[in-house]
Design a protein around this motif. Sequence first.
Motif, PDB file in Angstrom:
ATOM      1  N   ARG A   1       0.837  -1.666  -0.304  1.00  0.00           N
ATOM      2  CA  ARG A   1       0.002  -0.518   0.098  1.00  0.00           C
ATOM      3  C   ARG A   1       0.494   1.248   0.497  1.00  0.00           C
ATOM      4  NH1 ARG A   1      -5.198   0.632   3.992  1.00  0.00           N
ATOM      5  NH2 ARG A   1      -5.535  -1.341   2.724  1.00  0.00           N
ATOM      6  N   ALA A   2       1.775   1.216   1.161  1.00  0.00           N
ATOM      7  CA  ALA A   2       2.667   2.187   0.973  1.00  0.00           C
ATOM      8  C   ALA A   2       3.661   2.514  -0.312  1.00  0.00           C
ATOM      9  CB  ALA A   2       4.128   2.685   2.407  1.00  0.00           C
ATOM     10  N   ILE A   3       4.225   1.100  -1.080  1.00  0.00           N
ATOM     11  CA  ILE A   3       4.872   1.395  -1.778  1.00  0.00           C
ATOM     12  C   ILE A   3       3.502   2.072  -3.876  1.00  0.00           C
ATOM     13  CG2 ILE A   3       5.406  -0.011  -4.444  1.00  0.00           C
ATOM     14  CD1 ILE A   3       6.777  -1.809  -1.829  1.00  0.00           C
ATOM     15  N   ALA A   4       2.365   1.614  -3.384  1.00  0.00           N
ATOM     16  CA  ALA A   4       1.691   2.091  -4.476  1.00  0.00           C
ATOM     17  C   ALA A   4       1.416   3.557  -4.016  1.00  0.00           C
ATOM     18  CB  ALA A   4       0.435   1.263  -4.028  1.00  0.00           C
ATOM     19  N   THR A   5       0.936   3.560  -2.915  1.00  0.00           N
ATOM     20  CA  THR A   5       1.298   5.800  -2.621  1.00  0.00           C
ATOM     21  C   THR A   5       1.935   6.170  -3.465  1.00  0.00           C
ATOM     22  OG1 THR A   5      -0.365   4.865  -0.303  1.00  0.00           O
ATOM     23  CG2 THR A   5       0.685   7.359  -0.849  1.00  0.00           C
ATOM     24  N   GLN A   6       3.791   5.240  -2.811  1.00  0.00           N
ATOM     25  CA  GLN A   6       5.124   6.487  -3.666  1.00  0.00           C
ATOM     26  C   GLN A   6       4.638   6.365  -4.912  1.00  0.00           C
ATOM     27  OE1 GLN A   6       8.805   4.909  -1.735  1.00  0.00           O
ATOM     28  NE2 GLN A   6       9.709   7.133  -2.603  1.00  0.00           N
ATOM     29  N   LEU A   7       4.638   5.374  -6.051  1.00  0.00           N
ATOM     30  CA  LEU A   7       4.491   5.411  -7.315  1.00  0.00           C
ATOM     31  C   LEU A   7       3.344   6.000  -7.426  1.00  0.00           C
ATOM     32  CD1 LEU A   7       4.598   1.283  -7.696  1.00  0.00           C
ATOM     33  CD2 LEU A   7       6.523   3.287  -8.952  1.00  0.00           C
ATOM     34  N   ASP A   8       2.244   6.712  -6.846  1.00  0.00           N
ATOM     35  CA  ASP A   8       1.355   6.745  -7.303  1.00  0.00           C
ATOM     36  C   ASP A   8       2.134   8.354  -7.433  1.00  0.00           C
ATOM     37  OD1 ASP A   8      -0.747   5.658  -8.185  1.00  0.00           O
ATOM     38  OD2 ASP A   8      -1.310   5.067  -5.770  1.00  0.00           O
ATOM     39  N   SER A   9       2.547   8.934  -6.029  1.00  0.00           N
ATOM     40  CA  SER A   9       2.900  10.641  -6.115  1.00  0.00           C
ATOM     41  C   SER A   9       4.005  10.779  -6.951  1.00  0.00           C
ATOM     42  CB  SER A   9       2.546  10.784  -5.300  1.00  0.00           C
ATOM     43  OG  SER A   9       3.593   9.930  -3.937  1.00  0.00           O
ATOM     44  N   GLU A  10       5.623  10.016  -6.965  1.00  0.00           N
ATOM     45  CA  GLU A  10       5.812  10.118  -7.789  1.00  0.00           C
ATOM     46  C   GLU A  10       7.027   9.921  -8.424  1.00  0.00           C
ATOM     47  OE1 GLU A  10       7.958  12.493  -6.465  1.00  0.00           O
ATOM     48  OE2 GLU A  10       7.046  13.468  -4.387  1.00  0.00           O
ATOM     49  N   GLY A  11       6.587   8.423  -9.286  1.00  0.00           N
ATOM     50  CA  GLY A  11       6.837   7.617 -10.182  1.00  0.00           C
ATOM     51  C   GLY A  11       7.862   6.611  -9.985  1.00  0.00           C
ATOM     52  N   TYR A  12       8.088   6.429  -8.640  1.00  0.00           N
ATOM     53  CA  TYR A  12       8.881   5.513  -8.260  1.00  0.00           C
ATOM     54  C   TYR A  12       9.080   4.901  -6.898  1.00  0.00           C
ATOM     55  CZ  TYR A  12      11.585   8.918  -5.272  1.00  0.00           C
ATOM     56  OH  TYR A  12      12.144  10.235  -4.898  1.00  0.00           O
ATOM     57  N   ALA A  13       9.244   3.756  -6.796  1.00  0.00           N
ATOM     58  CA  ALA A  13       9.573   3.276  -4.423  1.00  0.00           C
ATOM     59  C   ALA A  13      10.816   2.768  -4.397  1.00  0.00           C
ATOM     60  CB  ALA A  13       7.901   2.309  -4.261  1.00  0.00           C
ATOM     61  N   THR A  14      11.207   3.536  -3.736  1.00  0.00           N
ATOM     62  CA  THR A  14      12.676   2.540  -3.603  1.00  0.00           C
ATOM     63  C   THR A  14      12.218   1.545  -2.099  1.00  0.00           C
ATOM     64  OG1 THR A  14      12.975   4.680  -1.040  1.00  0.00           O
ATOM     65  CG2 THR A  14      13.849   4.840  -3.634  1.00  0.00           C
ATOM     66  N   LEU A  15      12.938   0.313  -1.995  1.00  0.00           N
ATOM     67  CA  LEU A  15      13.148  -0.883  -1.782  1.00  0.00           C
ATOM     68  C   LEU A  15      14.471  -0.835  -1.068  1.00  0.00           C
ATOM     69  CD1 LEU A  15      11.071  -3.375  -3.851  1.00  0.00           C
ATOM     70  CD2 LEU A  15      10.223  -1.672  -2.098  1.00  0.00           C
ATOM     71  N   PRO A  16      14.861  -0.270   0.349  1.00  0.00           N
ATOM     72  CA  PRO A  16      16.224  -0.506   0.992  1.00  0.00           C
ATOM     73  C   PRO A  16      16.422  -2.199   1.098  1.00  0.00           C
ATOM     74  CG  PRO A  16      15.169   1.149   2.195  1.00  0.00           C
ATOM     75  CD  PRO A  16      14.136   0.403   0.834  1.00  0.00           C
ATOM     76  N   ARG A  17      17.712  -2.247   1.079  1.00  0.00           N
ATOM     77  CA  ARG A  17      18.351  -3.779   1.469  1.00  0.00           C
ATOM     78  C   ARG A  17      17.529  -4.625   0.755  1.00  0.00           C
ATOM     79  NH1 ARG A  17      18.812   0.325   5.012  1.00  0.00           N
ATOM     80  NH2 ARG A  17      16.744  -0.608   6.075  1.00  0.00           N
ATOM     81  N   LEU A  18      17.199  -5.244  -0.369  1.00  0.00           N
ATOM     82  CA  LEU A  18      16.430  -6.424  -0.246  1.00  0.00           C
ATOM     83  C   LEU A  18      17.112  -6.958  -0.642  1.00  0.00           C
ATOM     84  CD1 LEU A  18      12.927  -6.693  -1.400  1.00  0.00           C
ATOM     85  CD2 LEU A  18      13.632  -6.747  -3.686  1.00  0.00           C
ATOM     86  N   LEU A  19      17.977  -7.229  -1.040  1.00  0.00           N
ATOM     87  CA  LEU A  19      19.370  -8.168  -1.376  1.00  0.00           C
ATOM     88  C   LEU A  19      20.396  -7.882   0.358  1.00  0.00           C
ATOM     89  CD1 LEU A  19      20.730  -8.561  -5.167  1.00  0.00           C
ATOM     90  CD2 LEU A  19      19.453  -9.954  -3.813  1.00  0.00           C
ATOM     91  N   GLY A  20      20.490  -8.426   0.756  1.00  0.00           N
ATOM     92  CA  GLY A  20      22.099  -8.421   1.368  1.00  0.00           C
ATOM     93  C   GLY A  20      23.435  -8.078   0.792  1.00  0.00           C
ATOM     94  N   ALA A  21      24.659  -7.564   1.469  1.00  0.00           N
ATOM     95  CA  ALA A  21      25.754  -7.088   0.903  1.00  0.00           C
ATOM     96  C   ALA A  21      26.280  -8.086   0.462  1.00  0.00           C
ATOM     97  CB  ALA A  21      26.236  -6.189   1.686  1.00  0.00           C
TER      98      ALA A  21
END
Length: 245
Positions: free
Chosen positions: A14-34
């Motif tokens: 839901r938060a991801i969709a909100t950011q995509l609606d407002s900015e055209g992108y959404a960040t997902l920090p540390r989706l992969l481990g280092a």
Amino acid sequence: MTSSADTFDKLDWRAIATQLDSEGYATLPRLLGADRARALAHEARTSNALRRASLDSLELGRGDLLYFGAALPQPWAHWRADFYRHLAPLANRWNEMFGIADRFPEALEAFLARNRRARQTQPQSHMNRLGAGDYLALHQRNEGEHVFPLQVVALLTAPGDDFTGGELVLTEQRPRMQSRPTVVPLGLGDAAIIATAQRPFKGSSGYYRVNLRHAISRVRSGERIGVELVFHDAPQAAHDQLACI
């Protein structure tokens, strides 16, 4: 090991969709481990299975694109299918805002079958490898009758440690307005969902289309390795011919 499906199911969509609606992108920090990110970057440096395309020869900048082909290795095959499953409802909502009757199917394979029927058979997902002085020019991957409006990028090397410069840059063009550039901050193992070419924007008279492009700024030192997952395939004639400014 936790599967990508489990990981993605736990994200706040839901938060991801909100950011995509407002900015055209959404960040997902540390989706992969280092460690995993660095291992995948190493594969990009050493694999003979990826087809290399020079950005200079494509007039898209300087550096290399390394195409996966139809059979993506892991984890990218799972990422592509799992991301699509969560993003298809948002893509359908955007179509509704645009007044487009077509709807995207729930599963990636059904969407790719639709691509094949329209003679869109050239896979577009790739890794990018940029050294000092390299860059990726502003572009879109929106060729073909069936274009999925969202795509995913991820960073497999560490800013400041492995390279400097090389920021992900998005530009947005609204009617009768100057382009608005945005730098999307990504760290090692971070991903971002970005609009492929257009997103809906609500104005005083309803929704209209905002045009978007993305780029990677010039790498000042070191080596930057990233990945770009595209959900639709390109037509044969349009393969490797990106809209570029």
